[in-house]
Design an enzyme around this catalytic site. Sequence first.
Site, mmCIF file in Angstrom:
data_model
loop_
_atom_site.group_PDB
_atom_site.id
_atom_site.type_symbol
_atom_site.label_atom_id
_atom_site.label_comp_id
_atom_site.label_asym_id
_atom_site.label_seq_id
_atom_site.Cartn_x
_atom_site.Cartn_y
_atom_site.Cartn_z
ATOM 1 C CG ASP A 18 38.665 39.647 36.147
ATOM 2 O OD1 ASP A 18 37.515 40.238 36.756
ATOM 3 O OD2 ASP A 18 39.934 39.524 37.072
ATOM 4 C CD GLU A 20 42.555 40.730 38.910
ATOM 5 O OE1 GLU A 20 42.554 41.124 40.312
ATOM 6 O OE2 GLU A 20 41.910 39.841 38.527
ATOM 7 C CG ASP A 117 36.133 43.650 35.488
ATOM 8 O OD1 ASP A 117 37.866 44.015 35.619
ATOM 9 O OD2 ASP A 117 35.304 43.617 36.074
ATOM 10 C CG HIS A 182 41.912 37.961 43.667
ATOM 11 N ND1 HIS A 182 40.836 38.647 43.717
ATOM 12 C CD2 HIS A 182 41.539 36.765 45.244
ATOM 13 C CE1 HIS A 182 39.760 38.208 44.698
ATOM 14 N NE2 HIS A 182 40.463 37.177 45.062
ATOM 15 C CG ASP A 187 39.649 36.386 38.231
ATOM 16 O OD1 ASP A 187 40.113 34.957 39.001
ATOM 17 O OD2 ASP A 187 40.004 36.889 39.276
HETATM 18 P P1 AMP Z 1 38.819 40.601 40.951
HETATM 19 O O1 AMP Z 1 38.733 40.375 39.674
HETATM 20 O O2 AMP Z 1 38.054 40.221 42.467
HETATM 21 O O3 AMP Z 1 40.796 39.561 40.630
HETATM 22 O O4 AMP Z 1 39.792 41.864 41.322
HETATM 23 C C1 AMP Z 1 39.881 42.919 40.683
HETATM 24 C C2 AMP Z 1 41.120 43.709 41.735
HETATM 25 O O5 AMP Z 1 40.414 44.537 42.694
HETATM 26 C C3 AMP Z 1 42.133 43.322 42.001
HETATM 27 O O6 AMP Z 1 43.319 43.731 41.282
HETATM 28 C C4 AMP Z 1 41.801 44.748 43.341
HETATM 29 O O7 AMP Z 1 42.766 45.624 42.671
HETATM 30 C C5 AMP Z 1 41.203 44.945 43.721
HETATM 31 N N1 AMP Z 1 40.687 44.046 44.547
HETATM 32 C C6 AMP Z 1 40.192 42.659 44.567
HETATM 33 N N2 AMP Z 1 40.037 42.461 45.963
HETATM 34 C C7 AMP Z 1 40.509 42.945 46.682
HETATM 35 C C8 AMP Z 1 40.858 42.254 48.134
HETATM 36 N N3 AMP Z 1 40.296 41.929 49.146
HETATM 37 N N4 AMP Z 1 41.595 43.655 49.024
HETATM 38 C C9 AMP Z 1 41.476 44.991 48.002
HETATM 39 N N5 AMP Z 1 41.158 45.618 46.521
HETATM 40 C C10 AMP Z 1 40.839 44.376 46.181
HETATM 41 MG MG MG Z 2 40.229 39.342 38.840
HETATM 42 MG MG MG Z 3 37.182 40.746 38.891
#
Ligand code: AMP
Ligand code: MG
Ligand code: MG
Length: 215
Positions: A18, A20, A117, A182, A187
Site C-alpha cells: 500500500d 502513500e 498502487d 493512510h 494500511d
Molecule cells: P491510501 O492508501 O488510501 O492511504 O491513499 C494513497 C494515497 O492516495 C495517499 O498517500 C494520497 O496521496 C492519496 N489520497 C488518499 N486519500 C486522499 C484524499 N482524501 N485526498 C487527496 N489524496 C488522497
Molecule cells: Mg494507504
Molecule cells: Mg492505498
Amino acid sequence: MDQKNQINNDFDYLLILDFEATCEKNVKLECQEIIEFPVVVLDVKNQQILDVFFHHYIKPSVNPKLTAFCTELTGIKQEQVDNGISLQEALAQLTLFLEQNKLIGSSFTFITCGDFDLGNCLRREALYKKIEIPQYLKNYINIKKVFPKQYYPKQKKEGDNRLPDMVGMLQGLNLKLDGHHHSGIDDSKNIAKIALTLLQKGFKFNKNMRAFSNY
Ligand code: AMP
Ligand code: MG
Ligand code: MG
C-alpha cells in the site's frame, strides 16, 4: 495443516502493498510520487503474517516538500522523506528482500486495496521518471474486487454497487483498524489481516483474479 488448502491455493505467499504518495487537497499533481513503500508478507500455507516486512520512505524529487495536507493524511513527516531513498533504490532493495526471504522462486502475488498502487501510481511515476519496473510488480490482485459479497458491511444500502473500501472490509469481517489509516505500513497490515481472515474462512486467491498493468 490442511492438505486441501495447499493444493487449491495458487500462491505460497501474498505480498500486501500500500503506497502513500505526495498529494494536495483538491489539486491534481503533475507527477504524484511514492513516499512510503511497504510490503507485508502473508504465508498462505501456514496462514500467518510474517514478522519480517519491507518498509522504506522515499524522497520525492518533483515535489520534495510535503504539503501539510499530506502529512496530516498519512502521518509522514518531512524529515522521514528527507532521509528516504530514491524509488529506483527502493525497487532494487525490494528485489533483494524477495531474494533474501526466498520469495523469488516461490509462487506469490501482490495484493492491493484498489487499482491506485500498481495500476496507476507506480506506472505513472515510472513513465515520468523513466524508471524500469520489475516484471513481478506488473500484476496484482485488487482485494476490493474479489472480496466476497457475503462479508460486505451491513451498513451498505441495497443497490449501492460501490466496492467496499478497507474500512468497510474490516467492518464486514469484524476486524479492528490498527494504527493510523493512510499510513502505508498500517494500511498494509490491515489489508493483510483482511486477506488472512478470508484465507481462514476458506477463500482462495487465484491466478485468474490478477489484473495486469499495461506498460
Ligand atoms: P491510501 O492508501 O488510501 O492511504 O491513499 C494513497 C494515497 O492516495 C495517499 O498517500 C494520497 O496521496 C492519496 N489520497 C488518499 N486519500 C486522499 C484524499 N482524501 N485526498 C487527496 N489524496 C488522497
Ligand atoms: Mg494507504
Ligand atoms: Mg492505498
